[in-house]
Design an enzyme around this catalytic site. Structure first.
Site, PDB file in Angstrom:
ATOM      1  CG  ASP A  67      -0.319  -0.413   2.509  1.00  0.00           C
ATOM      2  OD1 ASP A  67       0.924  -0.502   2.563  1.00  0.00           O
ATOM      3  OD2 ASP A  67      -1.046  -0.631   3.482  1.00  0.00           O
ATOM      4  CG  ASN A 136      -9.459  -1.041  11.570  1.00  0.00           C
ATOM      5  OD1 ASN A 136      -8.493  -1.713  11.231  1.00  0.00           O
ATOM      6  ND2 ASN A 136      -9.849   0.036  10.908  1.00  0.00           N
ATOM      7  CG  HIS A 138      -6.213  -1.850   8.707  1.00  0.00           C
ATOM      8  ND1 HIS A 138      -6.244  -0.517   9.028  1.00  0.00           N
ATOM      9  CD2 HIS A 138      -4.948  -2.240   9.013  1.00  0.00           C
ATOM     10  CE1 HIS A 138      -5.067  -0.145   9.489  1.00  0.00           C
ATOM     11  NE2 HIS A 138      -4.259  -1.167   9.486  1.00  0.00           N
ATOM     12  CD  GLU A 143      -8.957   1.419   7.309  1.00  0.00           C
ATOM     13  OE1 GLU A 143      -8.800   0.427   8.050  1.00  0.00           O
ATOM     14  OE2 GLU A 143      -8.573   2.562   7.623  1.00  0.00           O
TER      15      GLU A 143
HETATM   16  P1  PGA Z   1       1.727  -1.292  12.911  1.00  0.00           P
HETATM   17  O1  PGA Z   1       0.707  -1.258  11.704  1.00  0.00           O
HETATM   18  O2  PGA Z   1       2.683  -2.405  12.646  1.00  0.00           O
HETATM   19  O3  PGA Z   1       2.372   0.052  12.886  1.00  0.00           O
HETATM   20  O4  PGA Z   1       0.923  -1.534  14.153  1.00  0.00           O
HETATM   21  C1  PGA Z   1       0.114  -2.423  11.262  1.00  0.00           C
HETATM   22  C2  PGA Z   1      -1.068  -2.097  10.388  1.00  0.00           C
HETATM   23  O5  PGA Z   1      -1.785  -1.139  10.667  1.00  0.00           O
HETATM   24  O6  PGA Z   1      -1.296  -2.828   9.424  1.00  0.00           O
END
Ligand code: PGA
Length: 249
Positions: A67, A136, A138, A143
């Site tokens: 992404d 959440n 994702h 999302e």
């Molecule tokens: P993080 O992000 O490793 O910074 O917690 C993971 C994500 O949101 O996919």
């Protein structure tokens, strides 16, 4: 899904680095699907160290990132491309031509997604997709939604995600409102997926990913349909699931 409980993120990184090392020894031109975020940072550091120690080579490796923020140039310090350059790419012997990334500044979103999807197809499948998860549920920037996405697309970021990511910006208003993301269909098509997650805030999402219904309200739950998934979590997260749901991972 196979679940591995590690003491902490360093131990997760070490185990994941071992898995990637084994893959690259077996298939030097493997396709790695890569995420950004705080969780994979230790893994990238260990991969760099292993490269510097002469134990692995990225000479023929192909990478595709999941992404990128819409509106950020690849040189913006908060762009995911910049993150990857700083944490992995510039330290190893990857051929820049073998790096696939969304262009956050692409004018025509549909065309950019088509370009990305074609490049992904031309790689002949992702051998190992490393992935993180949002609190959440994702994965990449897929999302919670009313349906699962198949291919790449632009995703409007939820307030929860923007709040979680604002730690990297000066304020919430600077956090982009949208991002290009690989679709869930493309993610679960990977030959192998390694999901990594640590800490209490991710416990609920990991529990629902493994044991919950498959629902686009928790995009990670679609990983139940993938053929080969390893989930690495830390002890804190595992303890939380045990306390909250009475389940030993
Ligand atoms: P993080 O992000 O490793 O910074 O917690 C993971 C994500 O949101 O996919």
């Amino acid at each position: 899904m196979q679940v591995f409980i590690c003491k902490n993120n360093e131990d997760i990184a070490s185990a994941v680095t071992d898995e990637i090392t084994a893959l690259l020894r077996e298939k030097p031109n493997a396709v790695l699907g890569l995420p950004t975020g705080s969780t994979p940072q230790s893994t990238y550091r260990m991969l760099v160290n292993r490269f510097l120690a002469g134990k692995i080579s990225f000479k023929e490796v192909r990478t595709i990132n999941m992404d990128e923020y819409v509106g950020l140039d690849c040189t913006h310090p908060q762009s995911f491309r910049y993150f990857m350059e700083e944490n992995l790419f510039k330290h190893v012997n990857l051929n820049p031509e073998n790096i696939v990334f969304f262009n956050g500044l692409a004018k025509d979103a549909a065309q950019e997604c088509q370009r990305y999807d074609q490049l992904l197809d031309s790689l002949g499948g992702i051998d190992l997709q490393l992935a993180g998860i949002g609190s959440n549920g994702h994965v990449a920037f897929n999302e919670p939604a009313s349906e699962f996405s198949g291919k790449s697309h632009i995703s409007e970021l939820t307030l929860e995600t923007r709040e979680a990511n604002k730690r990297f910006f000066h304020s919430l208003s600077e956090v982009p409102v949208a991002a290009f993301t690989q679709g869930m269909g493309q993610i679960i098509a990977a030959k192998k997926i390694i999901m990594i997650a640590t800490g209490i805030p991710k416990a609920d999402a990991i529990y629902r990913m493994i044991y919950g219904d498959i629902t686009p309200q928790l995009p990670a739950s679609l990983l139940q349909k993938a053929s080969n998934v390893s989930v690495y979590v830390d002890q804190i997260l595992a303890n939380r699931i045990q306390q909250q749901y009475g389940v030993h991972l």
